[in-house]
Design an enzyme around this catalytic site. Sequence first.
Site, PDB file in Angstrom:
ATOM      1  N   ASN A 166      -0.935   7.572  -7.793  1.00  0.00           N
ATOM      2  CA  ASN A 166      -0.675   9.122  -7.548  1.00  0.00           C
ATOM      3  C   ASN A 166      -0.365  10.083  -8.162  1.00  0.00           C
ATOM      4  OD1 ASN A 166      -2.898  10.605  -4.943  1.00  0.00           O
ATOM      5  ND2 ASN A 166      -2.229   8.901  -4.714  1.00  0.00           N
ATOM      6  N   SER A 173       0.823  -0.847  -0.174  1.00  0.00           N
ATOM      7  CA  SER A 173       0.382  -0.101   0.314  1.00  0.00           C
ATOM      8  C   SER A 173       0.946   1.195   0.393  1.00  0.00           C
ATOM      9  CB  SER A 173      -0.733  -0.420   1.217  1.00  0.00           C
ATOM     10  OG  SER A 173      -0.365   0.002   2.600  1.00  0.00           O
ATOM     11  N   ARG A 201       0.169   3.342  -2.987  1.00  0.00           N
ATOM     12  CA  ARG A 201      -0.497   4.183  -3.607  1.00  0.00           C
ATOM     13  C   ARG A 201       0.104   5.912  -4.142  1.00  0.00           C
ATOM     14  NH1 ARG A 201       0.077   4.079   2.129  1.00  0.00           N
ATOM     15  NH2 ARG A 201      -2.114   3.853   2.159  1.00  0.00           N
TER      16      ARG A 201
END
Lengths: 273, 156
Positions: A215, A207, A211
Amino acid sequence: MSVPNASEYIKHHMQHLVFGRLPDGALGLAHTPAEIAQMGFWSLNVDTLGVSLLLGIVFSCLFAHAARKAQTGVPTRFQNFVEWMIEFVDGSVRSSFMAKNDLVAPLALTIFCWIFLMNMMDLVPIDYIPGLAEWAGLPFFKLVPSTDPNATFGMAFAVFFLVLYYSIKIKGLGGFLGELTLQPFGKWGLPVNLILEVVNLISKPVSLSLRLFGNMYAGEMIFILIAALLPFWAQWVLSVPWAIFHLLIVTLQAFIFMVLTIVYLDMAYQEPH
Amino acid sequence: MDINATLIGQTIMFILFVWFCMRFIWPPITQSLEARRQQIADGLAQAERGKHDLELAAKRAGQVLTDARQQAAEILAQAERRATQLIEEAKGNAREEGERVLAASRAELEQQIYRAKEDLRQHVAELAVSGAEKILRREIDARAHADLLGTIQDQL
């Protein structure tokens, strides 16, 4: 530029500059996507490595300069800035990391600054560097290291190893394995516990890295789309607001990566409850 | 998403940067921050102490000033007293001196009066004797009456 062949343009912008073993057996830079695919695992993204190395050196040199000049009198503006950064990171560490560890705060500072600088590369107009690279004879160049999963996973794995190391160091191997197997359902639910806890453990680096990668990749993709689909005189209508908004994401993602690293390390220190 | 050996390179690079930061960046800056914090705390404490000292000094200065003023007033009063005393003394002295001079001159006057009387008496006696001599020369032997004349002379 509004390019006639938008999909070609976008694909070109998504390619890394890869160094590896070419089909004819020689070592060199891949010039086509096919060559890249053929290189397999043992190849290097020269652009990611080069830019992140450069940015890491920029960070290290600036801060080391400030550290060497560090004095207790009236600080210079730059020293002020560096100290402000340090106190910001130190505050974050103090608020979420309860144990005493000399590694965590410098780790957090490095993560924040390095990722921030890497993300900031997203704001460089997207055709400048690839154009420059083309002029220099390089087939591709992807400027933003944090849109390369190698970079984000690289950092996340390092953090993950630290989590494992401190878990075992603090709780002992037995304690760590017990944490993996004996909760939340006690010893009779051992297989279920193991599956849950291992997923829990693995999800941390995944994660963390996905992440950031997601992004930045999405942000980069939007810049590329704007550049590909709008005529050059209208691009600012979308790219300027997006860049301003992206500034927020750039900072936020660097901050989130740093805070989660601190939190994961803090969890590694905590006794099972 | 293509994972390749870049992953390893990035991990190594990351570890190196973290090590560098931990070794050369974090400790000196946090130390200097701590030192500055200490310095500022010391400075503030010193300023506080200085202010306190100043207050004390002002209080002491005020006291010294009052003392000095009081002393000055005392000295002034003393000087005034002394001055009046001196004047009184001088007056007394002058009066005494005057009286003495007066007494002396009176005594001299009396002496002179006495001497003049004496002279006058002598003179009168001589005149009397010479008168008597002139009278008696014809009748008495000066020698036989010399002691008589002497006694008269003494009595005069």
